[in-house]
Every structure is written in structure tokens, then in C-alpha cells.
Design a protein around this motif. Structure first.
Motif, PDB file in Angstrom:
ATOM      1  N   ASP A  27       0.568  -1.106  -0.239  1.00 10.99           N
ATOM      2  CA  ASP A  27      -0.297  -0.378  -0.574  1.00 10.99           C
ATOM      3  C   ASP A  27       1.365   1.176   0.042  1.00 10.99           C
ATOM      4  N   ALA A  28       1.934   1.130   0.644  1.00  9.17           N
ATOM      5  CA  ALA A  28       2.225   2.257   0.975  1.00  9.17           C
ATOM      6  C   ALA A  28       3.443   3.247  -0.489  1.00  9.17           C
ATOM      7  N   PRO A  42       0.611   6.973  10.647  1.00 11.94           N
ATOM      8  CA  PRO A  42       0.797   8.728  10.414  1.00 11.94           C
ATOM      9  C   PRO A  42       1.082   7.858   8.762  1.00 11.94           C
ATOM     10  N   PRO A  43       1.726   9.137   8.512  1.00 14.12           N
ATOM     11  CA  PRO A  43       3.006   9.419   7.388  1.00 14.12           C
ATOM     12  C   PRO A  43       4.383   8.645   7.304  1.00 14.12           C
ATOM     13  N   LEU A  44       4.695   8.973   8.207  1.00 15.05           N
ATOM     14  CA  LEU A  44       6.657   7.891   8.135  1.00 15.05           C
ATOM     15  C   LEU A  44       6.355   6.998   8.558  1.00 15.05           C
ATOM     16  N   LEU A 154      10.031   9.397  21.582  1.00 18.53           N
ATOM     17  CA  LEU A 154       8.456  10.153  21.862  1.00 18.53           C
ATOM     18  C   LEU A 154       7.564  10.068  20.851  1.00 18.53           C
ATOM     19  N   ALA A 155       8.791  10.524  20.039  1.00 16.54           N
ATOM     20  CA  ALA A 155       7.637  11.983  18.541  1.00 16.54           C
ATOM     21  C   ALA A 155       7.959  10.343  17.749  1.00 16.54           C
ATOM     22  N   ILE A 156       8.828   9.427  17.589  1.00 24.29           N
ATOM     23  CA  ILE A 156       9.002   8.652  16.171  1.00 24.29           C
ATOM     24  C   ILE A 156       8.065   7.633  16.859  1.00 24.29           C
ATOM     25  N   SER A 157       7.607   7.688  17.660  1.00 21.99           N
ATOM     26  CA  SER A 157       6.212   6.708  18.077  1.00 21.99           C
ATOM     27  C   SER A 157       5.092   7.034  17.666  1.00 21.99           C
ATOM     28  N   VAL A 158       4.772   8.348  17.871  1.00 19.43           N
ATOM     29  CA  VAL A 158       3.782   8.417  17.971  1.00 19.43           C
ATOM     30  C   VAL A 158       3.206   8.618  15.904  1.00 19.43           C
ATOM     31  N   ALA A 159       4.544   8.713  15.340  1.00 17.88           N
ATOM     32  CA  ALA A 159       4.863   9.062  14.072  1.00 17.88           C
ATOM     33  C   ALA A 159       4.720   7.954  13.443  1.00 17.88           C
ATOM     34  N   ALA A 196       4.387  15.862   3.251  1.00 20.42           N
ATOM     35  CA  ALA A 196       4.182  16.663   1.829  1.00 20.42           C
ATOM     36  C   ALA A 196       5.248  15.152   0.688  1.00 20.42           C
ATOM     37  N   PHE A 197       4.846  14.409   1.526  1.00 17.16           N
ATOM     38  CA  PHE A 197       5.760  13.334   0.361  1.00 17.16           C
ATOM     39  C   PHE A 197       4.843  12.261   0.029  1.00 17.16           C
ATOM     40  N   VAL A 198       3.483  11.958   1.137  1.00 12.81           N
ATOM     41  CA  VAL A 198       2.587  11.580   0.721  1.00 12.81           C
ATOM     42  C   VAL A 198       0.803  12.100   0.260  1.00 12.81           C
ATOM     43  N   GLY A 199       1.361  12.294  -0.419  1.00 12.60           N
ATOM     44  CA  GLY A 199      -0.255  13.125  -0.604  1.00 12.60           C
ATOM     45  C   GLY A 199      -0.422  14.210  -0.347  1.00 12.60           C
TER      46      GLY A 199
END
Length: 285
Positions: A27-28, A42-44, A154-159, A196-199
Motif C-alpha cells: 500500500d505504501a 501516519p505518513p512516517l 517519543l515523537a517517532i513512536s507517535v509518528a 509532504a511526501f504522501v499526498g
């Protein structure tokens, strides 16, 4: 008998093993997976799976990737890295502790049904948990590098998975106010910039719509699908033949009660247990 107990703990489709990983890659690589596939990650996460797709042959279906040599190697490396990072993040530090005891406890943890299920699905939740565990381990550390990197984790885990955002409550006090602000900045970078890179920006609304739609679908699967506040209240109300509209009030009261526990509990493990309860009891899936 015939491993039926083990099968009952795992995904119902025995031909679908590891497919959370390969479905997500399939899908990605689409131009806009939120529109084309109704993705709820999420986009990340999409960028992560796109990077994985670079190591796989083009023109294959998700099932063909799973049975291809490159697919075997990629899923193996992915799982090894996820478990190693998780192990390093969970193992406590300190010479006074007995490492053999810690390793035994972690071995028991990795042998639980949730970990078996996550392994069988090859879901990114394991990698997400590794980043979250690093945050919990070092957000209050005297080591400036480890402390700052824990905020990024933490920011990455949320992303990767939105649920861990509730652990930001640990930073809501005067001692951590500047950490909280920096963590918010990291969160914006890792969660919103990848759109910005996913739609583009329009994908934010599409993602929200997809999550709402998936929540409705999961809710219609029945009470036994997930043990959370909504299903519990719905079951009780149906049994007593009363309106289930009270569920919203119960959910809000539950959230407030858990937040108060986190803010005022004296022991750290109590805060962590309360925050973990939010991720289990509140989401619809």
C-alpha cells in the motif's frame, strides 16, 4: 490438541502470517495510500515501508513478496532489529540489578500472547514499542544526549502509531516544561512534515476520515473483538436494555481519572500502568 491452543491465540487466517508487513509495503508504494487504500497509519510509517520496498523486486503482489527470497531476508532483518531495539530499551540499567533475572523476565514477556500475535503479524507495533520504551527509560535521565534522544523517540513512536502520544503526559510538570515544548517540535516534524511526501496536506483529513471509518468497522465486529470502554459499556447497556449513549460519559470519566493518576501517582510504575491503560481501554481498535 494439534496446536489448536496456539492457533487460537494468533490471527484466524493461517495463510496470512507476516502479512501486516507486506500489505503495508504494498500500500505504501502507491501515490496516495490514504485515498487508494484507506490507510490509517501516519505518513512516517508510509515512508518507512517505502524504504523497505526498495529492497524488494518490483511488480510483485504482497503474497509474492512474502514467498520470495528477498522477502524472507527483509522480514527476518526487520524482526531481529525490532526485537534487539526493544530488548535494549526495556532492560534496566544499574550494576545493583541482577541481569540474569532481568533477562528471564524479558524472556517471559516476549513469550506472552500479545508478543506472539505481534510477531505473527510482523506489525510495526514492535518497533513503535521499542522507541516508546526508550523514551520511558531515559526521559528523566541526567545524560543529556539520552534524555534528548528519548524525546525524539517519543515523537517517532507517535509518528508510527498515534496511541503513544498519551505518554507525553509524563512531561506535563514544571520540571519537564522545556522538554515538553521540544518534544512537541519533534512531534510536528516527524508527524506532519512526512505528509509532504504522501499526498500533501489534504491527506491529513483523509487520514482522520480513514481512522473514523475503521473505528466504525471494528465496532461492528462485536463486543468480543476488543476489550475497551466502548464495548464494555455497550455490552452492559444491552444486557440491561438501556441506552448506550452513556458510553461517551464513561469514556471521558475514564480518561480524566487516568490522567489524574498519572499526574498525582507517587510511584513511576503506577503512571506507566495508567498510560498503558489509555492505549488499551480508549481506542476502538
Amino acid at each position: 490438541n494439534n496446536a489448536e491452543v496456539i492457533y487460537s491465540m494468533l490471527h484466524s487466517d493461517t495463510n496470512d502470517t507476516f502479512m501486516d508487513f507486506f500489505y503495508s509495503i504494498f500500500d505504501a508504494v502507491k501515490a496516495n495510500p490514504y485515498v487508494e487504500s484507506g490507510i490509517i497509519y501516519p505518513p512516517l510509517t508510509q515512508l518507512y515501508y517505502r524504504a523497505c520496498a526498495l529492497l524488494l523486486p518490483e511488480g510483485f503482489t504482497s503474497f509474492e513478496w512474502r514467498t520470495h527470497q528477498s522477502g524472507y531476508i527483509l522480514i527476518t532483518v526487520n524482526m531481529i532489529i525490532s526485537y534487539l531495539l526493544l530488548y535494549k530499551s526495556l532492560i534496566p540499567e544499574g550494576k545493583e540489578n541482577n541481569k540474569s533475572v532481568k533477562n528471564f523476565i524479558l524472556l517471559l514477556l516476549f513469550g506472552t500472547v500479545p508478543f506472539w500475535y505481534a510477531f505473527e503479524r510482523a506489525n510495526i507495533i514492535l518497533l513503535t514499542l521499542a522507541f516508546l520504551a526508550y523514551f520511558v527509560k531515559y526521559y528523566n535521565s541526567d545524560n543529556k544526549f539520552k534524555c534528548e534522544f528519548s524525546l525524539i523517540c517519543l515523537a517517532i513512536s507517535v509518528a508510527f502509531k498515534i496511541y503513544p502520544v498519551c505518554f507525553g503526559i509524563l512531561l506535563l510538570n514544571k520540571k519537564h516544561i522545556f522538554k515538553a515544548l521540544r518534544c512537541c517540535v519533534y512531534g510536528v516534524i516527524f508527524f506532519f512534515v512526512p505528509f509532504a511526501f504522501v499526498g500533501g496536506i489534504s491527506s491529513i483529513k483523509t487520514l482522520i476520515d480513514n481512522i473514523a471509518n475503521t473505528t466504525n468497522i471494528m465496532t461492528n465486529n462485536g463486543w468480543g473483538y476488543k476489550l475497551n470502554v466502548d464495548n464494555t459499556v455497550s455490552f452492559i447497556c444491552n444486557t440491561l436494555n438501556i441506552s448506550s449513549s452513556i458510553g461517551i460519559i464513561v469514556k471521558l470519566v475514564t480518561i480524566v481519572a487516568i490522567v489524574l493518576i498519572v499526574l498525582f501517582a507517587e510511584k513511576h510504575w503506577q503512571k506507566l500502568m495508567a498510560l498503558s491503560s489509555i492505549m488499551i481501554l480508549i481506542p476502538g481498535f
